[in-house]
Scaffold this active site. Structure first.
Site: not given
Ligand code: BV8
Length: 251
Positions: A101, A118, A150, A153, A219
């Site tokens: 987060n 992140h 900036c 810059c 879930e």
């Molecule tokens: C990286 C900041 C190396 C921004 C975020 C193709 C090309 C390029 C990259 C990739 C690719 N394929 C895969 C990748 C890697 C990619 C990735 O993983 N993609 C996914 C979508 C497949 N990752 C990256 O790019 C990372 N860097 O790999 O570097 C690299 C470099 C270049 C090229 C390749 C690789 C960087 C990832 C960071 C992205 N930035 N956030 C912003 O916030 O604006 S990620 C974003 O998702 C948030 O940070 C968030 O926290 C994060 C994860 O999501 P969750 O927190 O899990 O949230 P979500 O809604 O998904 O789920 C909520 C959960 O809570 C659910 O399970 C729900 O059931 C549950 N819930 C709901 N209510 C409750 C609850 N549980 C309990 N109690 C409740 N009340």
């Protein structure tokens, strides 16, 4: 398995707890999750806006999205799940918090040992120099205002100080997350869909280090299959219940 038996099983020695948290932990604070039904903004998904490409193509649209989130964040407060994590830290049971987060609510709650893997939405930074500034105030979060530049810059638009999809994580933060995960005897995985890499691999690393992995979610997720325990329900309720019983057992 009952909560008491889970706690019995994880406290044969004094646990060294590390938590990995996601957007589900801040849901009760009023912050939308990324992939749930509230993950949409206008007709866009987070993955379409939180990318360098989206920012290079339409800086105004991306800033509009971040300001929309900031206006919600300025009204948000930490919830009982944040407080439960703080209690684990105060009792020296938790050694670190790895948060996906960017909302900073864990820090507002008073948690000290954390890594914002992140990044942090409350800051904006220059892509040319190392200038950064806090912008978590009503004025900067207004819907229609000029792009932030900036001051050093001049012609460089500031960007939110977060890690976008396709961007590498900060190596020091990632190293800290890995070190904590390797030291953990218990890894709590709370409120995350377990789809974003490389953070989604941390529970696997913990398992490989013989740690016990406990998932808190509403879930099943891709992580559930290799968790030792899954505690289903809203974490703002299940986590305080878990931590108070755990602390009592260890006293
Ligand atoms: C990286 C900041 C190396 C921004 C975020 C193709 C090309 C390029 C990259 C990739 C690719 N394929 C895969 C990748 C890697 C990619 C990735 O993983 N993609 C996914 C979508 C497949 N990752 C990256 O790019 C990372 N860097 O790999 O570097 C690299 C470099 C270049 C090229 C390749 C690789 C960087 C990832 C960071 C992205 N930035 N956030 C912003 O916030 O604006 S990620 C974003 O998702 C948030 O940070 C968030 O926290 C994060 C994860 O999501 P969750 O927190 O899990 O949230 P979500 O809604 O998904 O789920 C909520 C959960 O809570 C659910 O399970 C729900 O059931 C549950 N819930 C709901 N209510 C409750 C609850 N549980 C309990 N109690 C409740 N009340």
């Amino acid at each position: 398995m009952s909560l008491e038996s889970i706690i019995e099983n994880i406290t044969d020695t004094k646990p060294r707890i590390v938590s990995v948290i996601g957007a589900g932990l801040s849901k009760a604070s009023g912050m939308p999750t990324f992939r749930g039904e509230d993950g949409l903004w206008k007709k866009y998904r987070a993955e379409e806006l939180a990318t360098p490409y989206a920012f290079s193509r339409d800086q105004k649209l991306v800033w509009e999205w971040y300001r929309f989130r900031m206006r919600m964040l300025l009204r948000a407060k930490p919830n009982p799940a944040h407080n439960a994590l703080k209690k684990l830290e105060e009792k020296n049971i938790a050694i670190g918090l790895i948060t996906q987060n960017v909302d900073g609510l864990h820090e507002i709650e008073g948690i000290k040992n954390f890594v914002e893997i992140h990044g942090r939405i409350r800051y904006a930074r220059c892509m040319n120099c190392n200038y950064s500034e806090r912008w978590d105030n009503e004025e900067s979060a207004q819907e229609e205002i000029p792009l932030p530049y900036c001051p050093r810059c001049i012609d460089s638009v500031l960007r939110p100080d977060v890690v976008w999809f396709g961007e590498s994580l900060d190596s020091q933060r990632w190293e800290k997350a890995i070190n904590w995960t390797n030291q953990a005897s218990v890894l709590l995985v709370i409120g995350t869909s377990g789809v974003v890499q490389p953070v989604a691999s941390l529970p696997l690393y913990a398992k490989q280090n013989k740690a016990i992995v406990v998932e808190f979610n509403v879930e099943e997720t891709p992580i559930s299959s290799f968790c030792d325990y899954s505690i289903y329900g809203p974490c703002e309720k299940t986590l305080p219940n878990f931590t108070s019983k755990l602390i009592k057992k260890l006293e």
